[in-house]
Design an enzyme around this catalytic site. Structure first.
Site, mmCIF file in Angstrom:
data_model
loop_
_atom_site.group_PDB
_atom_site.id
_atom_site.type_symbol
_atom_site.label_atom_id
_atom_site.label_comp_id
_atom_site.label_asym_id
_atom_site.label_seq_id
_atom_site.Cartn_x
_atom_site.Cartn_y
_atom_site.Cartn_z
ATOM 1 N N GLU A 1 4.917 -3.740 12.328
ATOM 2 C CA GLU A 1 3.929 -2.680 12.072
ATOM 3 C C GLU A 1 2.751 -3.366 11.403
ATOM 4 O O GLU A 1 2.831 -3.728 10.232
ATOM 5 C CB GLU A 1 4.538 -1.624 11.161
ATOM 6 C CG GLU A 1 5.683 -0.854 11.761
ATOM 7 C CD GLU A 1 5.213 0.117 12.833
ATOM 8 O OE1 GLU A 1 6.057 0.669 13.535
ATOM 9 O OE2 GLU A 1 3.992 0.312 12.955
ATOM 10 N N ASN B 1 0.811 -1.243 0.000
ATOM 11 C CA ASN B 1 0.000 0.000 0.000
ATOM 12 C C ASN B 1 0.829 1.269 0.000
ATOM 13 O O ASN B 1 0.389 2.322 -0.422
ATOM 14 C CB ASN B 1 -0.994 -0.025 1.151
ATOM 15 C CG ASN B 1 -0.330 -0.031 2.505
ATOM 16 O OD1 ASN B 1 0.810 -0.443 2.644
ATOM 17 N ND2 ASN B 1 -1.053 0.438 3.513
ATOM 18 N N CYS C 1 -2.969 1.608 6.852
ATOM 19 C CA CYS C 1 -3.126 0.952 8.154
ATOM 20 C C CYS C 1 -3.696 1.899 9.191
ATOM 21 O O CYS C 1 -4.198 1.475 10.221
ATOM 22 C CB CYS C 1 -1.772 0.453 8.627
ATOM 23 S SG CYS C 1 -0.597 1.804 8.734
ATOM 24 N N GLU D 1 8.609 3.280 14.350
ATOM 25 C CA GLU D 1 9.400 3.690 13.187
ATOM 26 C C GLU D 1 9.360 5.207 13.077
ATOM 27 O O GLU D 1 8.371 5.828 13.477
ATOM 28 C CB GLU D 1 8.833 3.048 11.909
ATOM 29 C CG GLU D 1 8.979 1.521 11.931
ATOM 30 C CD GLU D 1 8.679 0.872 10.597
ATOM 31 O OE1 GLU D 1 7.654 1.178 9.988
ATOM 32 O OE2 GLU D 1 9.507 0.041 10.150
HETATM 33 N N1 LIG Z 1 1.267 -0.728 10.747
HETATM 34 C C1 LIG Z 1 1.722 -0.268 9.597
HETATM 35 O O1 LIG Z 1 2.605 0.613 9.530
HETATM 36 C C2 LIG Z 1 1.145 -0.836 8.323
HETATM 37 C C3 LIG Z 1 1.460 -0.182 7.120
HETATM 38 C C4 LIG Z 1 0.930 -0.708 5.930
HETATM 39 C C5 LIG Z 1 0.103 -1.846 5.941
HETATM 40 N N2 LIG Z 1 -0.168 -2.436 7.125
HETATM 41 C C6 LIG Z 1 -1.074 -3.581 7.166
HETATM 42 O O2 LIG Z 1 -0.774 -4.479 6.060
HETATM 43 C C7 LIG Z 1 -1.981 -5.099 5.609
HETATM 44 C C8 LIG Z 1 -2.132 -4.880 4.120
HETATM 45 O O3 LIG Z 1 -0.905 -5.117 3.445
HETATM 46 P P1 LIG Z 1 -0.645 -6.513 2.750
HETATM 47 O O4 LIG Z 1 -1.901 -7.045 2.160
HETATM 48 O O5 LIG Z 1 0.555 -6.397 1.861
HETATM 49 O O6 LIG Z 1 -0.254 -7.411 4.019
HETATM 50 P P2 LIG Z 1 0.303 -8.900 4.018
HETATM 51 O O7 LIG Z 1 0.575 -9.169 5.436
HETATM 52 O O8 LIG Z 1 -0.558 -9.815 3.253
HETATM 53 O O9 LIG Z 1 1.707 -8.820 3.208
HETATM 54 C C9 LIG Z 1 2.713 -7.962 3.653
HETATM 55 C C10 LIG Z 1 4.059 -8.522 3.155
HETATM 56 O O10 LIG Z 1 4.276 -9.776 3.772
HETATM 57 C C11 LIG Z 1 4.562 -10.756 2.785
HETATM 58 N N3 LIG Z 1 4.105 -12.045 3.294
HETATM 59 C C12 LIG Z 1 2.841 -12.497 3.404
HETATM 60 N N4 LIG Z 1 2.836 -13.716 3.988
HETATM 61 C C13 LIG Z 1 4.145 -14.033 4.250
HETATM 62 C C14 LIG Z 1 4.817 -15.149 4.845
HETATM 63 N N5 LIG Z 1 4.132 -16.195 5.308
HETATM 64 N N6 LIG Z 1 6.173 -15.124 4.929
HETATM 65 C C15 LIG Z 1 6.870 -14.063 4.467
HETATM 66 N N7 LIG Z 1 6.308 -12.978 3.910
HETATM 67 C C16 LIG Z 1 4.949 -12.966 3.808
HETATM 68 C C17 LIG Z 1 3.861 -10.270 1.557
HETATM 69 O O11 LIG Z 1 4.420 -10.863 0.397
HETATM 70 C C18 LIG Z 1 4.126 -8.783 1.648
HETATM 71 O O12 LIG Z 1 5.430 -8.504 1.189
HETATM 72 C C19 LIG Z 1 -3.099 -4.443 6.384
HETATM 73 O O13 LIG Z 1 -3.474 -5.247 7.478
HETATM 74 C C20 LIG Z 1 -2.492 -3.142 6.894
HETATM 75 O O14 LIG Z 1 -3.130 -2.698 8.066
HETATM 76 C C21 LIG Z 1 0.319 -1.952 8.333
HETATM 77 O O1 LIG Z 2 -0.356 2.197 5.754
HETATM 78 C C1 LIG Z 2 0.251 2.748 6.642
HETATM 79 C C2 LIG Z 2 1.403 3.663 6.360
HETATM 80 O O2 LIG Z 2 2.132 3.779 7.523
HETATM 81 C C3 LIG Z 2 0.918 4.917 5.719
HETATM 82 S S1 LIG Z 2 1.244 6.406 6.540
HETATM 83 O O3 LIG Z 2 2.571 6.276 7.213
HETATM 84 O O4 LIG Z 2 0.175 6.673 7.492
HETATM 85 O O5 LIG Z 2 1.280 7.451 5.474
#
Ligand SMILES: NC(=O)c1ccc[n+]([C@@H]2O[C@H](COP(=O)([O-])OP(=O)(O)OC[C@H]3O[C@@H](n4cnc5c(N)ncnc54)[C@H](O)[C@@H]3O)[C@@H](O)[C@H]2O)c1
Ligand SMILES: O=C[C@H](O)CS(=O)(=O)O
Length: 484
Positions: free
Chosen positions: A258, A157, A292, A464
């Site tokens: 995160e 994202n 997120c 972070e």
């Molecule tokens: N807290 C934050 O800063 C933050 C920021 C952005 C997104 N997110 C969260 O991420 C989610 C959406 O992103 P997404 O769909 O890419 O998440 P995801 O967890 O499906 O994937 C994230 C990453 O993990 C990898 N991955 C997935 N399963 C894995 C495994 N078993 N072993 C190793 N790598 C693996 C994916 O290929 C990708 O690179 C949402 O829940 C969002 O809230 C959190």
């Molecule tokens: O998806 C979550 C990222 O941390 C976006 S932001 O840092 O809030 O711009």
């Protein structure tokens, strides 16, 4: 891909300073989520390439650590400058592979570069301590040292900022980093690697391993289990974070997680409703609701409920949906069909249990979904508990502070939260009562490299950005000098 500098568009993995294909020649196709067009392909790397990248990192890290913080800072600052001088092209690459509007993509490139700039400076302030000794012949020293080889796994994202939010502090601290980017958005990561190379980041210090969803499991397992890797920083869903935590347990690896969110957005009866609507649009619909820290639940006090939802419905109805390449579009496509299905399921569940549709509510074909607003939402609905990760805004009611604090905290997540109020006592009471890592007061946009970004409970571990972010890549060493 129409770019000013085509050298940014890389279709190979970057390992030990070399651009290469997968050992077995496997590759994976990348598609534009708006048009469905195939943008190109990247190698589908796996365990063997991951091991090579880790070995290269281990070989490169000592010389990088031996540089002064100032010397490391200069390279990171150059990397940031190169990002900004290629901002338009990097934004185009991002919009094509992730879908966000170009204006948001340009904003993300600046945000991503800010983490490199910030930690270039923070690396110069990794101070130790001298502790007053417990005996006259002793001197007690505390020094902070880079943890060594770090691994990063990042989501689709924010294809650039989630990388530099890790690579910035890691390299500033003197670490090396091996990155597995999201399968959906490898081109942004590879463009960053190209610019790192130009900035003088040494071969092996920063490698990028593109892989499809299946091979990601293999790459991730190696990153978690290889003893050379002493740190894993993950951004993504809570479910995956837990799996990675389990895989890292045997090696007692240092972790930053995160993870997912379920942000409440609370509007009190003393709020400035127009300001609250403005904040709601940013906090809910940025990146088509795919962040997120996006609002997942709106709570509005009874006496201002109708006024607020009517104002918000009018504003949401003005949002333009379309390709991120089209001017004035504010809502691009969702990342894929599964994301569209999840939004539709959350909406149909809520409507079937009595929610009221105020605007939107339509799947617009392909990965497009109209920005949607639901009223009269209740805690028994799925949207109350699951992260929608799309442009759907459910609005709950509440009676008073105690009622809304209980509702807002009734979740396993604890990342971001927001509320609008003007009474000073209420602002402090509510900010202190919310069980979240981050609280936005009278604002819907809280993210900056200056502040500690992170959550509590199921939203993760560590922070972070800010002065805290570099600690994730450092170890503390206590030196006791005796016999003096
Ligand atoms: N807290 C934050 O800063 C933050 C920021 C952005 C997104 N997110 C969260 O991420 C989610 C959406 O992103 P997404 O769909 O890419 O998440 P995801 O967890 O499906 O994937 C994230 C990453 O993990 C990898 N991955 C997935 N399963 C894995 C495994 N078993 N072993 C190793 N790598 C693996 C994916 O290929 C990708 O690179 C949402 O829940 C969002 O809230 C959190
Ligand atoms: O998806 C979550 C990222 O941390 C976006 S932001 O840092 O809030 O711009």
């Amino acid at each position: 891909m129409k770019l000013n500098d085509l050298s940014l568009f890389r279709q190979q993995a970057y390992i030990n300073g070399q651009w290469c294909d997968a050992d077995d020649g496997e590759h994976t196709l990348i598609y534009d989520p708006a048009s469905g067009e195939c943008l190109g392909s990247v190698p589908n790397t796996g365990k063997r390439e991951t091991r090579r990248a880790i070995e290269a990192a281990q070989a490169a890290q000592p010389a990088w650590r031996a540089l002064t913080a100032k010397e490391r800072a200069a390279r990171l600052a150059d990397w940031a400058r190169l990002m900004m001088s290629h901002q338009d092209d990097l934004a185009m690459i991002m919009t094509r592979e992730q879908g966000k509007p170009l204006a948001e993509a340009r904003g993300e490139i600046a945000y991503a570069a800010s983490y490199l700039e910030w930690f270039a400076e923070e690396g110069k302030r990794v101070y130790g301590d001298i502790i007053p000794a417990h005996a006259p012949d002793k001197r007690l020293l505390v020094q902070k040292e880079p943890i060594g080889v770090a691994a990063a796994i990042t989501p689709w994202n924010f294809p650039s900022a989630m990388i530099t939010r890790k690579a910035g502090p890691a390299l500033a601290a003197g670490c090396a980093m091996v990155l597995k980017p999201a399968p959906q958005t490898p081109f942004s990561a590879l463009a960053l690697a190209h610019l790192a190379e130009l900035a003088g980041i040494p071969a092996g210090l920063f490698s990028v391993l593109p892989s499809d969803a299946a091979r990601s499991l293999e790459v991730g397992k190696e990153l978690c289990e290889n003893p050379v890797v002493r740190k894993l920083s993950f951004t993504g869903s809570t479910g995956v974070g837990i799996k990675l935590m389990q895989q890292c347990a045997a090696g007692v690896k240092k972790l930053s997680l995160e993870l997912g969110g379920n942000a409440p957005f609370i509007v009190f009866d003393d709020a400035d409703l127009d300001a609250a609507v403005e904040g709601a649009l940013i906090a809910k619909y940025r990146n088509a609701g795919q962040t997120c820290v996006c609002v997942n639940r709106f709570y509005v006090q009874d006496s201002v409920y109708d006024a607020f939802i009517n104002k918000l419905a009018a504003a949401v109805g003005q949002l333009q949906v379309g390709s991120g390449l089209t001017e004035n579009v504010s809502i691009g496509p969702l990342i894929n069909a599964e994301a569209v299905k999840k939004v539709a399921l959350h909406q149909s569940d809520a409507l079937s249990k009595g929610a009221r549709l105020l605007t939107g509510g339509k799947s617009l074909g392909g990965n497009f979904y109209s920005p949607t607003l639901l009223a009269d939402v209740t805690p028994d609905m799925v949207v109350a508990r699951e992260e929608t990760f799309g442009p759907l805004a459910p609005v709950f009611r509440f009676r008073d502070e105690a009622d809304v604090i209980q509702q807002a905290n009734d979740t396993e997540y604890g990342l971001a939260s927001y509320f609008y109020a003007r009474d000073l006592g209420r602002v402090f009471r509510v900010a202190e009562a919310l069980e979240y890592g981050m609280v936005g007061v009278n604002t819907g946009l809280i993210s900056t490299e200056l502040a500690p970004f992170g959550g509590v409970k199921a939203s993760g571990l560590g922070r972070e950005g800010s002065k805290y972010g570099i600690d994730e890549y450092l170890e503390i060493k206590y030196v006791c000098l005796g016999g003096l």
